[in-house]
Design a protein around this motif. Structure first.
Motif, PDB file in Angstrom:
ATOM      1  N   VAL A  43       0.833  -1.203   0.000  1.00  0.00           N
ATOM      2  CA  VAL A  43       0.000   0.000   0.000  1.00  0.00           C
ATOM      3  C   VAL A  43       0.869   1.256   0.000  1.00  0.00           C
ATOM      4  N   LEU A  44       1.946   1.244   0.760  1.00  0.00           N
ATOM      5  CA  LEU A  44       2.851   2.385   0.793  1.00  0.00           C
ATOM      6  C   LEU A  44       3.424   2.665  -0.607  1.00  0.00           C
ATOM      7  N   ALA A  45       3.799   1.627  -1.309  1.00  0.00           N
ATOM      8  CA  ALA A  45       4.317   1.800  -2.675  1.00  0.00           C
ATOM      9  C   ALA A  45       3.252   2.420  -3.574  1.00  0.00           C
ATOM     10  N   ILE A  46       2.014   1.965  -3.449  1.00  0.00           N
ATOM     11  CA  ILE A  46       0.922   2.496  -4.265  1.00  0.00           C
ATOM     12  C   ILE A  46       0.686   3.970  -3.938  1.00  0.00           C
ATOM     13  N   VAL A  47       0.623   4.303  -2.654  1.00  0.00           N
ATOM     14  CA  VAL A  47       0.367   5.684  -2.236  1.00  0.00           C
ATOM     15  C   VAL A  47       1.491   6.612  -2.704  1.00  0.00           C
ATOM     16  N   LEU A  48       2.742   6.179  -2.551  1.00  0.00           N
ATOM     17  CA  LEU A  48       3.868   7.010  -2.980  1.00  0.00           C
ATOM     18  C   LEU A  48       3.887   7.190  -4.499  1.00  0.00           C
ATOM     19  N   LEU A  49       3.600   6.127  -5.227  1.00  0.00           N
ATOM     20  CA  LEU A  49       3.566   6.226  -6.681  1.00  0.00           C
ATOM     21  C   LEU A  49       2.420   7.145  -7.122  1.00  0.00           C
ATOM     22  N   ASP A  50       1.267   7.021  -6.476  1.00  0.00           N
ATOM     23  CA  ASP A  50       0.135   7.880  -6.797  1.00  0.00           C
ATOM     24  C   ASP A  50       0.484   9.341  -6.544  1.00  0.00           C
ATOM     25  N   LYS A  51       1.137   9.608  -5.432  1.00  0.00           N
ATOM     26  CA  LYS A  51       1.567  10.977  -5.099  1.00  0.00           C
ATOM     27  C   LYS A  51       2.548  11.485  -6.167  1.00  0.00           C
ATOM     28  N   GLY A  52       3.452  10.631  -6.599  1.00  0.00           N
ATOM     29  CA  GLY A  52       4.407  11.011  -7.638  1.00  0.00           C
ATOM     30  C   GLY A  52       3.737  11.281  -8.973  1.00  0.00           C
ATOM     31  N   VAL A  53       2.771  10.467  -9.334  1.00  0.00           N
ATOM     32  CA  VAL A  53       2.041  10.675 -10.588  1.00  0.00           C
ATOM     33  C   VAL A  53       1.257  11.991 -10.511  1.00  0.00           C
ATOM     34  N   ALA A  54       0.590  12.257  -9.381  1.00  0.00           N
ATOM     35  CA  ALA A  54      -0.159  13.510  -9.212  1.00  0.00           C
ATOM     36  C   ALA A  54       0.780  14.712  -9.295  1.00  0.00           C
ATOM     37  N   TRP A  55       1.934  14.612  -8.672  1.00  0.00           N
ATOM     38  CA  TRP A  55       2.929  15.682  -8.706  1.00  0.00           C
ATOM     39  C   TRP A  55       3.356  15.952 -10.152  1.00  0.00           C
ATOM     40  N   ALA A  56       3.642  14.886 -10.893  1.00  0.00           N
ATOM     41  CA  ALA A  56       4.090  15.032 -12.281  1.00  0.00           C
ATOM     42  C   ALA A  56       2.974  15.598 -13.164  1.00  0.00           C
ATOM     43  N   CYS A  57       1.749  15.144 -12.950  1.00  0.00           N
ATOM     44  CA  CYS A  57       0.618  15.641 -13.748  1.00  0.00           C
ATOM     45  C   CYS A  57       0.361  17.122 -13.496  1.00  0.00           C
ATOM     46  N   ALA A  58       0.602  17.578 -12.274  1.00  0.00           N
ATOM     47  CA  ALA A  58       0.407  18.993 -11.948  1.00  0.00           C
ATOM     48  C   ALA A  58       1.442  19.870 -12.645  1.00  0.00           C
ATOM     49  N   ARG A  59       2.547  19.288 -13.071  1.00  0.00           N
ATOM     50  CA  ARG A  59       3.619  20.053 -13.692  1.00  0.00           C
ATOM     51  C   ARG A  59       3.702  19.890 -15.206  1.00  0.00           C
ATOM     52  N   TRP A  60       3.171  18.791 -15.728  1.00  0.00           N
ATOM     53  CA  TRP A  60       3.223  18.530 -17.166  1.00  0.00           C
ATOM     54  C   TRP A  60       1.829  18.198 -17.676  1.00  0.00           C
ATOM     55  N   SER A  61       1.231  19.159 -18.368  1.00  0.00           N
ATOM     56  CA  SER A  61      -0.144  18.993 -18.840  1.00  0.00           C
ATOM     57  C   SER A  61      -0.273  17.840 -19.841  1.00  0.00           C
ATOM     58  N   GLY A  62       0.755  17.591 -20.611  1.00  0.00           N
ATOM     59  CA  GLY A  62       0.711  16.479 -21.561  1.00  0.00           C
ATOM     60  C   GLY A  62       0.576  15.137 -20.856  1.00  0.00           C
TER      61      GLY A  62
END
Length: 156
Positions: A69-88
């Motif tokens: 679960v920790l891996a999933i939560v951290l990866l989700d946070k990373g994906v959200a962070w990246a999406c907030a910075r790169w609209s593509g």
């Protein structure tokens, strides 16, 4: 607590399942879980139970589940962070909104394209306080699966 596999195996499985499910849900379409129905809840429960095994296997120790679960939560946070910075990237992961109706007219084939029945479409209009499609300026199926309705000027 001794795990049956090294800790990183659970982390990789969790991350792999997250990415695989993200891709699968993107391929299935926007409407899959935007408006939860009884059927969606049943599918979600079955998917969750099935994926539990994929992440932790036969290991029943709580630590294995926590690592996954920790891996999933951290990866989700990373994906959200990246999406907030790169609209593509956000467009790739989330998709784009689709117009279902405009200026009081349903767009030809739009409901069928998104597996939405006319009854479900009209139910959304009623939930928004509208009686008919003629009362809308625009209806969109948003990238997150929710439906937004913009009323005509006479209803605002």
């Amino acid at each position: 607590m001794h795990l049956s596999d090294p800790w990183w195996v659970y982390a990789l499985r969790g991350a792999g399942v997250y990415l695989g499910l993200l891709i699968l849900l993107r391929l299935v379409g926007k409407r899959s879980f935007g408006e939860m129905t009884t059927f969606d809840i049943v599918v979600l429960m079955l998917v969750g139970g099935t994926l539990r095994t994929a992440i932790i296997g036969d290991d029943r120790k709580p630590l294995a589940a926590i690592i996954g679960v920790l891996a999933i939560v951290l990866l989700d946070k990373g994906v959200a962070w990246a999406c907030a910075r790169w609209s593509g990237l956000e467009r790739l992961i989330e998709g784009r909104a689709s117009v279902l109706a405009r200026n009081g007219q349903v767009i030809e084939g739009a409901l069928r394209k998104h597996d939405m029945s006319e009854e479900a479409f009209h139910r959304v209009l009623r939930e928004k306080g509208l009686r008919e499609v003629g009362d809308v300026a625009e209806v969109r199926l948003e990238a997150n699966g929710k439906i937004s309705v913009l009323k005509t000027a006479r209803h605002e």
